[in-house]
Write an enzyme that holds these catalytic residues in place. Structure first.
Site, PDB file in Angstrom:
ATOM      1  N   LYS A 105       0.804  -1.163   0.068  1.00 36.31           N
ATOM      2  CA  LYS A 105       0.034  -0.043   0.041  1.00 36.31           C
ATOM      3  C   LYS A 105       0.962   1.053  -0.023  1.00 36.31           C
ATOM      4  CE  LYS A 105      -0.357   0.110   5.086  1.00 36.31           C
ATOM      5  NZ  LYS A 105      -1.360   0.397   6.173  1.00 36.31           N
ATOM      6  N   ASN A 150     -11.028  -0.057 -11.783  1.00 37.38           N
ATOM      7  CA  ASN A 150      -9.835  -0.884 -11.788  1.00 37.38           C
ATOM      8  C   ASN A 150     -10.114  -2.141 -12.778  1.00 37.38           C
ATOM      9  OD1 ASN A 150      -7.429  -2.308 -10.957  1.00 37.38           O
ATOM     10  ND2 ASN A 150      -8.472  -3.720  -9.879  1.00 37.38           N
ATOM     11  N   MET A 170      -0.259  -1.772  -8.518  1.00 38.40           N
ATOM     12  CA  MET A 170      -0.197  -3.060  -7.758  1.00 38.40           C
ATOM     13  C   MET A 170      -0.008  -2.675  -6.165  1.00 38.40           C
ATOM     14  SD  MET A 170      -0.543  -5.201 -10.128  1.00 38.40           S
ATOM     15  CE  MET A 170      -0.398  -6.797  -9.453  1.00 38.40           C
ATOM     16  N   ARG A 171      -0.754  -1.522  -5.806  1.00 38.66           N
ATOM     17  CA  ARG A 171      -0.897  -1.232  -4.469  1.00 38.66           C
ATOM     18  C   ARG A 171      -2.509  -1.222  -3.919  1.00 38.66           C
ATOM     19  NH1 ARG A 171       3.978  -0.044  -2.000  1.00 38.66           N
ATOM     20  NH2 ARG A 171       5.628  -0.298  -3.470  1.00 38.66           N
ATOM     21  N   HIS A 181      -9.301  -6.188 -13.557  1.00 40.11           N
ATOM     22  CA  HIS A 181      -8.701  -7.341 -12.616  1.00 40.11           C
ATOM     23  C   HIS A 181      -8.720  -8.423 -13.536  1.00 40.11           C
ATOM     24  CE1 HIS A 181      -7.514  -9.775  -9.309  1.00 40.11           C
ATOM     25  NE2 HIS A 181      -8.455 -10.669 -10.019  1.00 40.11           N
TER      26      HIS A 181
HETATM   27  C1  GAR Z   1      -3.405  -6.137 -16.230  1.00 40.67           C
HETATM   28  O1  GAR Z   1      -3.341  -7.939 -16.545  1.00 40.67           O
HETATM   29  C2  GAR Z   1      -4.188  -6.083 -14.931  1.00 40.67           C
HETATM   30  O2  GAR Z   1      -5.508  -6.885 -15.024  1.00 40.67           O
HETATM   31  C3  GAR Z   1      -3.488  -6.509 -13.843  1.00 40.67           C
HETATM   32  O3  GAR Z   1      -2.190  -6.107 -14.074  1.00 40.67           O
HETATM   33  C4  GAR Z   1      -1.927  -6.098 -15.399  1.00 40.67           C
HETATM   34  C5  GAR Z   1      -1.377  -4.841 -16.026  1.00 40.67           C
HETATM   35  O4  GAR Z   1      -0.745  -4.790 -17.383  1.00 40.67           O
HETATM   36  N1  GAR Z   1      -3.976  -5.846 -12.685  1.00 40.67           N
HETATM   37  C6  GAR Z   1      -3.878  -6.507 -11.407  1.00 40.67           C
HETATM   38  O5  GAR Z   1      -3.722  -7.903 -11.438  1.00 40.67           O
HETATM   39  C7  GAR Z   1      -4.510  -5.694 -10.435  1.00 40.67           C
HETATM   40  N2  GAR Z   1      -4.842  -6.367  -9.146  1.00 40.67           N
HETATM   41  P1  GAR Z   1      -0.533  -3.278 -18.189  1.00 40.67           P
HETATM   42  O6  GAR Z   1       0.649  -2.958 -17.331  1.00 40.67           O
HETATM   43  O7  GAR Z   1       0.131  -4.026 -19.293  1.00 40.67           O
HETATM   44  O8  GAR Z   1      -1.846  -2.663 -18.283  1.00 40.67           O
END
Ligand code: GAR
Length: 198
Positions: free
Chosen positions: A60, A104, A87-88, A106
């Site tokens: 966080k 967001n 990622m926080r 996911h």
């Molecule tokens: C994506 O797959 C998104 O869904 C995930 O990170 C990746 C970012 O990709 N997010 C999570 O897992 C959030 N909990 P990007 O930087 O290429 O957009």
């Protein structure tokens, strides 16, 4: 927009804006990772990008960092905060400052597989269909009202990498469509129900 990684969702949204499919503008991109692809991709497009150090915690923002993020976003007069691989977990004061205005993406069909590496969780569990979810952010982890979802079939031959790549491709369709609908004022929320009225 906030991100920690490669920035492919940022690129998908920025391209949708550039070709007129999404009536919005990117006011500011912030990252907690100085060397992140999302900051590079933003600067390549001559859009404002800033690294703000997250502080002493791993998952966080600490109090000073949270204040700095809120101030930067308020100064940029953002209407909507789009989390694109940030990622926080966002907490208290940040959520209060932008209540109902944070979305967001996911990489699973929530409420299945919240948390980290959701594509790997889906593969390990053995589901035949997974996908991605765009949702409003509330005080829980990946628990806010669902705006849109797109399915992705899990193949017998899939590895974590091949499955994540197809989920990413689905994200790049779903996220710009959801942001565009919000920008057009087509989305309303009633409790957990998110209603699309084009
Ligand atoms: C994506 O797959 C998104 O869904 C995930 O990170 C990746 C970012 O990709 N997010 C999570 O897992 C959030 N909990 P990007 O930087 O290429 O957009």
């Amino acid at each position: 927009m906030l991100g920690s990684g490669k920035g492919s969702n940022f690129v998908a949204i920025a391209e949708a804006i550039a070709v007129g499919k999404c009536p919005a503008e990117v006011a500011l991109v912030l990252s907690d990772v100085e060397s992140s692809g999302i900051l590079d991709a933003t600067r390549q497009r001559n859009l404002p990008a800033r690294f703000i150090a997250p502080g002493k915690f791993r998952t966080k923002l600490d109090e000073d960092a949270e204040r700095a993020y809120v101030a930067a976003l308020q100064d940029a007069k953002v209407d909507l905060i789009v989390l694109a691989g940030f990622m926080r977990v966002l907490k208290g004061d940040f959520l209060r400052a932008f209540e109902g205005r944070i979305v967001n993406i996911h990489p699973s069909l929530l409420p299945s597989f919240p948390g980290l590496e959701a594509w790997k969780q889906a593969l390990d569990y053995g589901v035949k269909v997974t996908g991605c979810t765009v949702h409003f952010v509330d005080a829980g982890v990946d628990s806010g009202a669902i705006i849109g979802q797109q399915t992705v079939a899990v193949l017998d031959s899939d590895t974590a990498e091949t499955l994540h790549a197809r989920i990413h491709a689905a994200e790049h369709e779903l996220y710009p469509n959801c942001v565009a609908a919000i920008a057009r004022g087509e989305i309303s929320v009633s409790g957990r129900q998110v209603i699309w009225r084009p």
